[in-house]
Design a protein around this motif. Sequence first.
Motif, mmCIF file in Angstrom:
data_model
loop_
_atom_site.group_PDB
_atom_site.id
_atom_site.type_symbol
_atom_site.label_atom_id
_atom_site.label_comp_id
_atom_site.label_asym_id
_atom_site.label_seq_id
_atom_site.Cartn_x
_atom_site.Cartn_y
_atom_site.Cartn_z
ATOM 1 N N THR A 296 0.710 -1.131 -0.057
ATOM 2 C CA THR A 296 -0.009 -0.080 -0.024
ATOM 3 C C THR A 296 1.028 1.177 0.191
ATOM 4 O O THR A 296 0.310 2.255 -0.274
ATOM 5 C CB THR A 296 -1.004 -0.008 1.252
ATOM 6 N N ASN B 293 3.388 -2.954 3.229
ATOM 7 C CA ASN B 293 2.060 -3.163 4.131
ATOM 8 C C ASN B 293 2.242 -2.638 5.618
ATOM 9 O O ASN B 293 1.204 -3.140 6.436
ATOM 10 C CB ASN B 293 1.581 -4.433 4.044
ATOM 11 N N ASP C 285 -0.804 -1.028 7.565
ATOM 12 C CA ASP C 285 -1.892 -1.993 7.505
ATOM 13 C C ASP C 285 -1.882 -2.909 8.803
ATOM 14 O O ASP C 285 -2.807 -3.094 9.290
ATOM 15 C CB ASP C 285 -1.788 -2.986 6.316
ATOM 16 N N ASN D 17 -2.630 -0.427 11.511
ATOM 17 C CA ASN D 17 -4.267 -0.455 11.681
ATOM 18 C C ASN D 17 -4.896 -1.624 12.358
ATOM 19 O O ASN D 17 -5.811 -1.218 13.069
ATOM 20 C CB ASN D 17 -4.662 -0.124 10.264
ATOM 21 N N ARG D 18 -4.238 -2.771 11.994
ATOM 22 C CA ARG D 18 -4.810 -3.902 12.815
ATOM 23 C C ARG D 18 -4.586 -4.144 14.258
ATOM 24 O O ARG D 18 -5.308 -4.915 15.046
ATOM 25 C CB ARG D 18 -4.483 -5.329 12.022
#
Length: 462
Positions: free
Chosen positions: A38, A44, A47, A50-51
């Motif tokens: 991304t 990533n 990502d 964010n998780r």
Amino acid sequence: MLDFAIFAVTFVIILVGAVLYLYPSSRRASGVPGLNPTDEKDGNLQDIVNRGSLHEFLVSLHQEFGPVASFWFGGRPVVSLGSVQQLRQHINPNHTTDSFETMLKSLLGYQSGMGGGATESILRKKSYEGAINNTLKNNFPLVLKLVDELVGKWKSFPEDQHIPLCAHLLGLAMKTVTQLALGESFRDNTEVISFRKNHDAIWSEIGKGYLDGSLEKSSSRKGHYEKALSEMESVLLSVARERKAQRKQTVFVDALFQSSLTERQIMEDCMVFTLAGCAITANLCIWALRFLSASEEVQEKLQQELEEVLGSDPVSLDKISQLRYCQQVLNETVRTAKLTPVAARLQEVEGKVDQHVIPKETLVIYALGVVLQDSETWSTPYRFDPDRFEEDSVRKSFCLLGFSGNQTCPELRFAYTVATVLLSTLVRQLKLRPLKGQVMEVRSELVSTPRDETWITVSRRS
């Protein structure tokens, strides 16, 4: 562990960085289905942030792409394996001697070997494991004493008093590990409290802070971490020199002096054992008692086994192997709590999983937290059910993941011994009950721990 070290996100990123510097020509995609980067620079990474954790990210990754999936750290592809079948294919042809010791020392900036290659590293590993085993044999009565003190304290409480498991069991683990590792000077609570302050500061930062670069961005946090590490190293060196001068041979640090290790290497091994031993032992005990408190049936079955094998006698080292149901309870605790959610290994030679070729020098992640709750491997995976370990296939799968048998890391073996002493003492005297309305959330870092304090109540057995 020999095959499955307890790898934090920290180590994964450090390992990726090392590969990027050492093998700059190996930046080719693996062809495994997965996420596109991304961000051109970070891949990533956002990502994952964010998780909330690498484990949660891997759960969603494998849900979307299946048991073999890929993503990107920076400009480099990473392969993740999320089922027992795929792990079995990768482990067998790629066996290495990488261990939890090697992982944790890399986080601390230590050299894992003795400076002479693979043979010396293996000898050092054997010395480390032998020192832990001999320490348990020589000091088992002390483990019994410390557990008896805790259980006696709980027995003195009113039946409706709430007991904070995290606080009490981290205290038990800290007292046990420091006294068995470093000797009788840590019978002084003042010494233990000081040691715990630095231990917590170090452990919290090696379990977080590197994923988003926050430690490097905060000069105050980095300074606090480096100060704690320096103070703890000074204490360990001081204890080692004092023990050597006294020529004592009773605890972990004494056993290390029987090898050809340098003073610095002995300090490093003491650091690894005290850091990892405390965290793993505390969290195994916390989760075991939390799960037991929620299942009166499991408590009663365990109590029956303890009475049959031990009678009214305290547990002994030679009796532990006879407590099969107790072992099942601890195995199921590790599985249900996802005690070690992530492991990793660098692909040393080109390999293959299913139809997918994994290029040499690819970072391969073992999504253990995903595998431990895979419905194809474990029936009703979110249910705490020690009886599942009566099945041979379940025991084999668990062993493959590095949580039992000869592949188990010495810190986890140590934790199993302390936890067995705790359960065998506690369950025969007290009944455990959870606090009503309590929500259990897991923080999946280096070792999975409850996100908040965990409470139970106890009552005397009639």
